[in-house]
Motif scaffolding. Structure first.
Motif, PDB file in Angstrom:
ATOM      1  N   GLU A  12       0.153  17.150 -12.765  1.00  0.00           N
ATOM      2  CA  GLU A  12      -0.004  18.576 -12.495  1.00  0.00           C
ATOM      3  C   GLU A  12       1.026  19.387 -13.273  1.00  0.00           C
ATOM      4  OE1 GLU A  12       0.225  19.217  -8.306  1.00  0.00           O
ATOM      5  OE2 GLU A  12      -1.605  18.091  -7.904  1.00  0.00           O
ATOM      6  N   SER A  13       2.233  18.878 -13.366  1.00  0.00           N
ATOM      7  CA  SER A  13       3.288  19.567 -14.100  1.00  0.00           C
ATOM      8  C   SER A  13       2.946  19.643 -15.592  1.00  0.00           C
ATOM      9  CB  SER A  13       4.619  18.848 -13.894  1.00  0.00           C
ATOM     10  OG  SER A  13       5.614  19.432 -14.669  1.00  0.00           O
ATOM     11  N   LYS A  14       2.453  18.552 -16.148  1.00  0.00           N
ATOM     12  CA  LYS A  14       2.064  18.550 -17.557  1.00  0.00           C
ATOM     13  C   LYS A  14       0.914  19.523 -17.806  1.00  0.00           C
ATOM     14  CE  LYS A  14       3.480  13.874 -18.752  1.00  0.00           C
ATOM     15  NZ  LYS A  14       3.018  12.536 -19.133  1.00  0.00           N
TER      16      LYS A  14
ATOM     17  N   SER B 228       0.833  -1.204   0.000  1.00  0.00           N
ATOM     18  CA  SER B 228       0.000   0.000   0.000  1.00  0.00           C
ATOM     19  C   SER B 228       0.868   1.255   0.000  1.00  0.00           C
ATOM     20  CB  SER B 228      -0.950   0.001   1.191  1.00  0.00           C
ATOM     21  OG  SER B 228      -0.240   0.130   2.399  1.00  0.00           O
ATOM     22  N   TRP B 229       2.007   1.220   0.678  1.00  0.00           N
ATOM     23  CA  TRP B 229       2.901   2.371   0.655  1.00  0.00           C
ATOM     24  C   TRP B 229       3.465   2.578  -0.747  1.00  0.00           C
ATOM     25  CZ3 TRP B 229       8.172   2.964  -0.350  1.00  0.00           C
ATOM     26  CH2 TRP B 229       8.662   4.241  -0.116  1.00  0.00           C
ATOM     27  N   GLY B 230       3.834   1.515  -1.413  1.00  0.00           N
ATOM     28  CA  GLY B 230       4.348   1.629  -2.775  1.00  0.00           C
ATOM     29  C   GLY B 230       3.311   2.187  -3.733  1.00  0.00           C
ATOM     30  N   ILE B 231       2.081   1.739  -3.589  1.00  0.00           N
ATOM     31  CA  ILE B 231       0.997   2.258  -4.430  1.00  0.00           C
ATOM     32  C   ILE B 231       0.763   3.742  -4.135  1.00  0.00           C
ATOM     33  CG2 ILE B 231      -1.485   2.102  -4.850  1.00  0.00           C
ATOM     34  CD1 ILE B 231      -1.165  -0.962  -4.389  1.00  0.00           C
ATOM     35  N   SER B 232       0.789   4.113  -2.873  1.00  0.00           N
ATOM     36  CA  SER B 232       0.613   5.525  -2.503  1.00  0.00           C
ATOM     37  C   SER B 232       1.727   6.386  -3.082  1.00  0.00           C
ATOM     38  CB  SER B 232       0.603   5.684  -0.986  1.00  0.00           C
ATOM     39  OG  SER B 232      -0.471   5.005  -0.425  1.00  0.00           O
ATOM     40  N   LEU B 233       2.948   5.884  -3.038  1.00  0.00           N
ATOM     41  CA  LEU B 233       4.075   6.622  -3.593  1.00  0.00           C
ATOM     42  C   LEU B 233       3.924   6.791  -5.104  1.00  0.00           C
ATOM     43  CD1 LEU B 233       6.827   7.951  -3.106  1.00  0.00           C
ATOM     44  CD2 LEU B 233       7.860   5.700  -3.484  1.00  0.00           C
ATOM     45  N   ALA B 234       3.520   5.724  -5.792  1.00  0.00           N
ATOM     46  CA  ALA B 234       3.326   5.799  -7.238  1.00  0.00           C
ATOM     47  C   ALA B 234       2.227   6.802  -7.592  1.00  0.00           C
ATOM     48  CB  ALA B 234       2.996   4.415  -7.782  1.00  0.00           C
ATOM     49  N   LEU B 235       1.143   6.798  -6.835  1.00  0.00           N
ATOM     50  CA  LEU B 235       0.058   7.746  -7.090  1.00  0.00           C
ATOM     51  C   LEU B 235       0.489   9.187  -6.811  1.00  0.00           C
ATOM     52  CD1 LEU B 235      -2.982   5.811  -5.623  1.00  0.00           C
ATOM     53  CD2 LEU B 235      -2.534   6.331  -8.022  1.00  0.00           C
ATOM     54  N   ALA B 236       1.270   9.405  -5.764  1.00  0.00           N
ATOM     55  CA  ALA B 236       1.737  10.749  -5.444  1.00  0.00           C
ATOM     56  C   ALA B 236       2.656  11.277  -6.539  1.00  0.00           C
ATOM     57  CB  ALA B 236       2.457  10.756  -4.095  1.00  0.00           C
ATOM     58  N   ILE B 237       3.579  10.452  -6.988  1.00  0.00           N
ATOM     59  CA  ILE B 237       4.491  10.866  -8.051  1.00  0.00           C
ATOM     60  C   ILE B 237       3.721  11.096  -9.346  1.00  0.00           C
ATOM     61  CG2 ILE B 237       6.408  10.094  -9.503  1.00  0.00           C
ATOM     62  CD1 ILE B 237       7.571   8.768  -6.970  1.00  0.00           C
ATOM     63  N   GLY B 238       2.784  10.215  -9.633  1.00  0.00           N
ATOM     64  CA  GLY B 238       1.965  10.381 -10.833  1.00  0.00           C
ATOM     65  C   GLY B 238       1.156  11.660 -10.820  1.00  0.00           C
ATOM     66  N   SER B 239       0.627  12.019  -9.665  1.00  0.00           N
ATOM     67  CA  SER B 239      -0.158  13.253  -9.588  1.00  0.00           C
ATOM     68  C   SER B 239       0.720  14.485  -9.773  1.00  0.00           C
ATOM     69  CB  SER B 239      -0.916  13.330  -8.267  1.00  0.00           C
ATOM     70  OG  SER B 239      -0.045  13.522  -7.182  1.00  0.00           O
ATOM     71  N   VAL B 240       1.936  14.453  -9.254  1.00  0.00           N
ATOM     72  CA  VAL B 240       2.852  15.586  -9.442  1.00  0.00           C
ATOM     73  C   VAL B 240       3.216  15.725 -10.919  1.00  0.00           C
ATOM     74  CG1 VAL B 240       5.161  16.469  -8.937  1.00  0.00           C
ATOM     75  CG2 VAL B 240       3.791  15.502  -7.112  1.00  0.00           C
TER      76      VAL B 240
ATOM     77  N   ALA C 157       0.217  22.204 -16.114  1.00  0.00           N
ATOM     78  CA  ALA C 157       0.716  23.571 -15.984  1.00  0.00           C
ATOM     79  C   ALA C 157       1.452  23.995 -17.261  1.00  0.00           C
ATOM     80  CB  ALA C 157       1.638  23.681 -14.778  1.00  0.00           C
ATOM     81  N   GLU C 158       2.167  23.078 -17.892  1.00  0.00           N
ATOM     82  CA  GLU C 158       2.869  23.398 -19.126  1.00  0.00           C
ATOM     83  C   GLU C 158       1.881  23.644 -20.263  1.00  0.00           C
ATOM     84  OE1 GLU C 158       5.807  20.520 -20.182  1.00  0.00           O
ATOM     85  OE2 GLU C 158       6.858  20.723 -18.282  1.00  0.00           O
ATOM     86  N   ILE C 159       0.803  22.892 -20.300  1.00  0.00           N
ATOM     87  CA  ILE C 159      -0.187  23.049 -21.355  1.00  0.00           C
ATOM     88  C   ILE C 159      -0.906  24.389 -21.230  1.00  0.00           C
ATOM     89  CG2 ILE C 159      -2.402  22.158 -22.199  1.00  0.00           C
ATOM     90  CD1 ILE C 159      -1.359  19.344 -21.567  1.00  0.00           C
ATOM     91  N   GLU C 160      -1.186  24.812 -19.996  1.00  0.00           N
ATOM     92  CA  GLU C 160      -1.890  26.067 -19.752  1.00  0.00           C
ATOM     93  C   GLU C 160      -1.068  27.295 -20.107  1.00  0.00           C
ATOM     94  OE1 GLU C 160      -3.261  25.984 -15.756  1.00  0.00           O
ATOM     95  OE2 GLU C 160      -4.735  24.410 -16.154  1.00  0.00           O
ATOM     96  N   ARG C 161       0.228  27.138 -20.173  1.00  0.00           N
ATOM     97  CA  ARG C 161       1.101  28.278 -20.488  1.00  0.00           C
ATOM     98  C   ARG C 161       0.981  28.578 -21.911  1.00  0.00           C
ATOM     99  NH1 ARG C 161       6.687  27.476 -17.190  1.00  0.00           N
ATOM    100  NH2 ARG C 161       5.741  27.345 -15.162  1.00  0.00           N
TER     101      ARG C 161
END
Length: 62
Positions: free
Chosen positions: A54-56, A39-51, A58-62
């Motif tokens: 969000e970064s992608k 469950s910790w590994g899945i949480s880490l993967a989801l957190a990294i995926g969400s970052v 933000a780049e599209i909105e520019r």
């Protein structure tokens, strides 16, 4: 790199990892420990995926 360090979901996942390490050191080694780390590994993967997502966005909105 800064976007990962200061993201709330990544920070909470790091604290969850610290908790998992403590449970591994002090607790019994059974099937629940495996589920804890999974469950910790899945949480880490989801957190990294969400970052990354969000970064992608933000780049599209520019």
């Amino acid at each position: 790199m800064r976007k990962f360090i200061f993201n709330g979901s990544v920070i909470s996942t790091v604290f969850g990892g610290i908790s998992a390490i403590q449970a591994t050191r002090q607790g019994p080694r059974d099937w629940r420990l495996v589920l804890l780390w999974a469950s910790w590994g899945i949480s880490l993967a989801l957190a990294i995926g969400s970052v990354i997502e969000e970064s992608k966005n933000a780049e599209i909105e520019r």
